[in-house]
Motif scaffolding. Structure first.
Motif, PDB file in Angstrom:
ATOM      1  N   LEU A 155       0.816  -1.217   0.000  1.00  0.00           N
ATOM      2  CA  LEU A 155       0.000   0.000   0.000  1.00  0.00           C
ATOM      3  C   LEU A 155       0.847   1.263   0.000  1.00  0.00           C
ATOM      4  O   LEU A 155       0.384   2.338  -0.403  1.00  0.00           O
ATOM      5  CB  LEU A 155      -0.935  -0.004   1.227  1.00  0.00           C
ATOM      6  CG  LEU A 155      -1.997  -1.105   1.240  1.00  0.00           C
ATOM      7  CD1 LEU A 155      -2.780  -1.073   2.554  1.00  0.00           C
ATOM      8  CD2 LEU A 155      -2.949  -0.964   0.059  1.00  0.00           C
ATOM      9  N   SER A 156       2.084   1.143   0.478  1.00  0.00           N
ATOM     10  CA  SER A 156       2.966   2.325   0.492  1.00  0.00           C
ATOM     11  C   SER A 156       3.281   2.812  -0.926  1.00  0.00           C
ATOM     12  O   SER A 156       3.775   3.924  -1.106  1.00  0.00           O
ATOM     13  CB  SER A 156       4.264   2.002   1.220  1.00  0.00           C
ATOM     14  OG  SER A 156       4.916   0.902   0.610  1.00  0.00           O
ATOM     15  N   GLY A 165       5.307   9.676   8.826  1.00  0.00           N
ATOM     16  CA  GLY A 165       6.154   8.479   8.781  1.00  0.00           C
ATOM     17  C   GLY A 165       5.718   7.438   7.783  1.00  0.00           C
ATOM     18  O   GLY A 165       6.120   6.269   7.895  1.00  0.00           O
ATOM     19  N   ILE A 166       4.903   7.831   6.814  1.00  0.00           N
ATOM     20  CA  ILE A 166       4.485   6.885   5.772  1.00  0.00           C
ATOM     21  C   ILE A 166       5.408   7.065   4.572  1.00  0.00           C
ATOM     22  O   ILE A 166       5.330   8.082   3.859  1.00  0.00           O
ATOM     23  CB  ILE A 166       3.016   7.092   5.379  1.00  0.00           C
ATOM     24  CG1 ILE A 166       2.114   6.969   6.607  1.00  0.00           C
ATOM     25  CG2 ILE A 166       2.596   6.096   4.310  1.00  0.00           C
ATOM     26  CD1 ILE A 166       2.182   5.620   7.283  1.00  0.00           C
ATOM     27  N   ASN A 172       2.202  -2.617   5.246  1.00  0.00           N
ATOM     28  CA  ASN A 172       0.775  -2.424   5.014  1.00  0.00           C
ATOM     29  C   ASN A 172       0.028  -2.075   6.303  1.00  0.00           C
ATOM     30  O   ASN A 172      -0.900  -1.261   6.301  1.00  0.00           O
ATOM     31  CB  ASN A 172       0.158  -3.677   4.386  1.00  0.00           C
ATOM     32  CG  ASN A 172       0.497  -3.789   2.909  1.00  0.00           C
ATOM     33  OD1 ASN A 172       1.154  -2.904   2.340  1.00  0.00           O
ATOM     34  ND2 ASN A 172       0.082  -4.878   2.281  1.00  0.00           N
ATOM     35  N   ASP A 173       0.438  -2.728   7.402  1.00  0.00           N
ATOM     36  CA  ASP A 173      -0.235  -2.448   8.676  1.00  0.00           C
ATOM     37  C   ASP A 173      -0.081  -0.983   9.073  1.00  0.00           C
ATOM     38  O   ASP A 173      -1.012  -0.375   9.603  1.00  0.00           O
ATOM     39  CB  ASP A 173       0.333  -3.343   9.787  1.00  0.00           C
ATOM     40  CG  ASP A 173      -0.041  -4.796   9.581  1.00  0.00           C
ATOM     41  OD1 ASP A 173      -0.994  -5.055   8.814  1.00  0.00           O
ATOM     42  OD2 ASP A 173       0.615  -5.666  10.184  1.00  0.00           O
ATOM     43  N   GLN A 174       1.098  -0.427   8.816  1.00  0.00           N
ATOM     44  CA  GLN A 174       1.310   0.987   9.131  1.00  0.00           C
ATOM     45  C   GLN A 174       0.411   1.881   8.276  1.00  0.00           C
ATOM     46  O   GLN A 174      -0.179   2.842   8.766  1.00  0.00           O
ATOM     47  CB  GLN A 174       2.780   1.366   8.887  1.00  0.00           C
ATOM     48  CG  GLN A 174       3.751   0.780   9.887  1.00  0.00           C
ATOM     49  CD  GLN A 174       5.172   1.177   9.550  1.00  0.00           C
ATOM     50  OE1 GLN A 174       5.833   0.542   8.729  1.00  0.00           O
ATOM     51  NE2 GLN A 174       5.640   2.235  10.174  1.00  0.00           N
ATOM     52  N   VAL A 175       0.335   1.553   7.014  1.00  0.00           N
ATOM     53  CA  VAL A 175      -0.480   2.369   6.106  1.00  0.00           C
ATOM     54  C   VAL A 175      -1.957   2.267   6.481  1.00  0.00           C
ATOM     55  O   VAL A 175      -2.683   3.284   6.512  1.00  0.00           O
ATOM     56  CB  VAL A 175      -0.270   1.932   4.641  1.00  0.00           C
ATOM     57  CG1 VAL A 175      -1.172   2.737   3.713  1.00  0.00           C
ATOM     58  CG2 VAL A 175       1.194   2.096   4.237  1.00  0.00           C
TER      59      VAL A 175
END
Length: 676
Positions: A155-156, A165-166, A172-175
């Motif tokens: 997704l990034s 921080g993206i 993907n979990d962060q996004v």
């Protein structure tokens, strides 16, 4: 009778029996008596503002419009406090408008994407449809769609936000977590925008609540123009940065506006002939600046202790005859130390001043490049609690819009711990901002949202690079409010109306009347039945029933709940359930008496044996109320709240209060209580 006689235990034949000390009653029921009195006192204290509000309403209903306005001015603080703390009525009883707004999270995701392609657009479209069909969050549906199309997708690739921080290496979990935060924040911003607009509409006690992850429920009592509210809520927030008008020109405008509304014909004519040509206003700025000398007298009047008002020298307030409507409407002209503020006025006078400013003659006095806007928040308050707002002079042309703001946050000084707002603009905005601030050092710039000035800080230096710090704020709350506004202006997700209901005031009054009649009739029928069937015990049950109704309303008022028409139905239902507990107890007592037990033993056994059945029935119903409240909305929740409050109060009155009364009658007064 002497004190010595009492101390020696002498016979006191004339002393009424109920004045004697009964150790049995006090030992067993002392805590219950205290709890009952405390609970009743607390409920009456919670209902006191409702009684006050009803008293004020009844008193004002007999007054003329002028008398109502005068009475309102004298008692504004008490009336507002009573209304704000009184038992709230729902829209179905009060009349008004119920609107459900939905933040378009799908469009938000599209706006957040920095690298869209056909796969992204197809997945997003499918996710929006799936979300509406399955009522799942759009972010969840979107991620599922993307992973179904490509299990190894990153997704990034589509989203990038260095500040949060993206990056292209984000998992993907962060996004997904970031997308959910953005969606959540969009709803919060939407609520803030709606609240600002509703507050400005003048609605009394509006209710703005978040329903779920994307919907906002707005309840507006007493609305008589649904079309205007509809347009107000659907409009797109507009955040602008505008330069403030020159103080000297505002002084001239203030003077001419006062002269224009002077009742004297000569003053009126002078004001009309000195109107400023709007087309030539900008070009004539230097000349007007030269004319600042003319405003010197006004400035001196401003600095006087009384202050501040330009009305003294011009209006001749001591003279009889017509008065100046503009002077009467404002609290203060050109308040000292606030060079860009043309006047102060209470909230209720702002509409009057707006009407006066809209007069064609008055409008011509205001230069074409200047616009008079109200502050978004009050700047002071009168002695009777009325909030005062600033009428500010700002340039009509916006230098920048909120589109250029990419981030804003609250920061604190490491030396003084004072709050400040950090604002970041995109590259285009930073370039324009640098030019504006560089050319206007020492002047003020306003942050305007929906034509209301949120803040008007000074420009201390040229700001290059797009990062700006707003300092000199009074509190963290003020800083947070500005941050919310700055982000609201950059809100990328539109807000749509998905549900709307309107209840007329006459229908609300009819509902109140019908609800009141139903409660009274139900109460009387149950009371008559209990007296006819259970005799003396029935009267005790009726006393508990009346107390039960008081406790229900007290609990609702204490917890700031809203009484709705279904809520009244819940009260009627509770009345029946309350006597049901008494019926169980009284029948048990009858059985014990028929078995040959004494009255005292029968009462004790009756309460003990009926307790389990009463608790089973009421606890089961209480959990039904919890379920209704958890999964219901609007009227269903109102019914559930009233039902749960009624169950708790009926349990208390049926088990505790009636037992106290019976103990007093049987143990203290040695009365023969009939159970029918």
């Amino acid at each position: 009778m002497s004190i010595a006689q009492v101390r020696l235990g002498a016979t006191v034949p004339d002393l009424p029996r109920h004045f004697t000390n009964n150790p049995t009653l006090m030992k067993g029921n002392g805590f219950k008596v205290f709890t009952t009195i405390a609970f009743l006192g607390l409920c009456l204290w919670s209902l006191f503002p409702s009684f006050q509000s009803f008293y004020y309403s009844q008193k004002m209903s007999d007054m003329t419009a002028e008398e109502q306005a005068a009475y309102m001015d004298e008692n504004r603080q008490n009336i507002q406090q009573a209304r704000s703390e009184s038992l709230k009525l729902g829209l179905d009883l009060l009349g008004g408008m119920h609107v459900t707004l939905e933040v378009q999270t799908g469009q938000l995701i599209g706006q957040l994407a920095t690298n869209r392609d056909s796969t992204f657009d197809a997945a997003l479209k499918e996710a929006i449809d799936r979300s509406e069909a399955a009522e799942t969050p759009v972010v969840t549906a979107f991620v599922q769609e993307m992973e179904e199309r490509d299990p190894n997708i990153r997704l990034s690739r589509y989203f990038r936000d260095e500040d949060d921080g993206i990056t292209r290496r984000s998992e993907n979990d962060q996004v997904v977590s970031w997308l959910r935060d953005q969606a959540d924040e969009a709803v919060t911003r939407g609520m803030e925008i709606v609240r600002n607009r509703v507050d400005r509409y003048g609605v009394t006690e509006p209710s703005i609540q978040r329903k779920d992850d994307r919907q906002i429920v707005v309840e507006l009592p007493g609305i008589d123009d649904p079309d205007r509210i509809r347009e107000l809520l659907k409009g797109t927030a507009q955040l602008e940065f505008r330069l403030m008008a020159e103080p000297a020109r505002l002084q001239q405008v203030a003077q001419r506006l006062i002269q224009y509304y002077e009742p004297s014909d000569s003053a009126l004519a002078a004001a009309q002939t000195s109107t400023v040509d709007t087309a030539a206003a900008a070009d004539g700025a230097s000349e007007e600046g030269t004319a600042l000398t003319d405003g010197t007298q006004l400035t001196e009047a401003d600095t006087s202790e009384q202050g501040t008002s330009l009305t003294g020298p011009d209006t001749g307030s001591d003279a009889a005859g017509p008065s100046n409507p503009l002077v009467e409407a404002v609290q203060q002209f050109l308040p000292q130390g606030r060079p860009v503020t043309i006047a102060w006025a209470t909230a209720q006078d702002t509409s009057t001043i707006n009407s006066l400013m809209a007069d064609p003659g008055a409008a011509r006095i205001i230069p074409g490049d200047i616009e008079l806007l109200w502050s978004a928040a009050p700047v002071a308050s009168t002695q009777n609690g009325q909030e005062i707002y600033s009428l500010l002079g700002v340039k009509r042309q916006a230098e920048l819009t909120g589109d250029v703001v990419v981030d804003a946050s609250v920061e604190f000084s490491q030396q003084t711990n004072e709050p400040s707002v950090s604002m970041t603009m995109n590259a285009e905005g930073a370039r324009i901002w640098s030019r504006i601030t560089g050319a206007n050092v020492g002047k003020q710039v306003s942050i305007v949202l929906d034509r209301y000035v949120v803040s008007w800080p000074n420009i201390n230096e040229k700001i290059a690079g797009g990062r700006t710090s707003i300092t000199g704020l009074e509190s963290r709350q003020e800083a947070q409010d500005i941050v919310t506004v700055l982000k609201s202006g950059a809100l990328p997700a539109p807000v749509d109306i998905v549900e709307e209901r309107t209840v007329g005031p006459s229908l609300g009054e009819a509902s109140i009347r019908a609800g009141f009649i139903s409660v009274v009739v139900g109460l009387l029928l149950v009371a008559l039945f209990m007296i006819m069937y259970y005799r003396t015990a029935g009267i005790v049950a009726d006393v508990a029933l009346l107390l039960n109704v008081i406790l229900i309303f007290g609990v609702l008022a204490g917890f700031n709940a809203t009484l709705t028409l279904p809520g009244i139905a819940g009260i009627v239902l509770t009345i029946g359930m309350a006597v049901d507990a008494n019926v169980l107890i009284f029948d048990r007592i009858r059985e014990e008496q028929n078995a040959g037990k004494t009255l005292r033993a029968s009462v004790s056994s009756g309460y003990e044996k009926a307790l389990s059945a009463i608790l089973d029935a009421n606890i089961t119903t209480f959990f039904v109320g919890v379920i209704l409240y958890s999964f219901g909305v609007g009227p269903i929740q109102g019914f559930a709240v009233t039902l749960m409050a009624g169950i708790l109060s009926s349990l208390f009155t049926a088990i505790v209060v009636t037992r106290l009364i019976f103990d007093y009658m049987i143990l203290e007064r040695q009365m023969k209580v009939s159970y029918g």
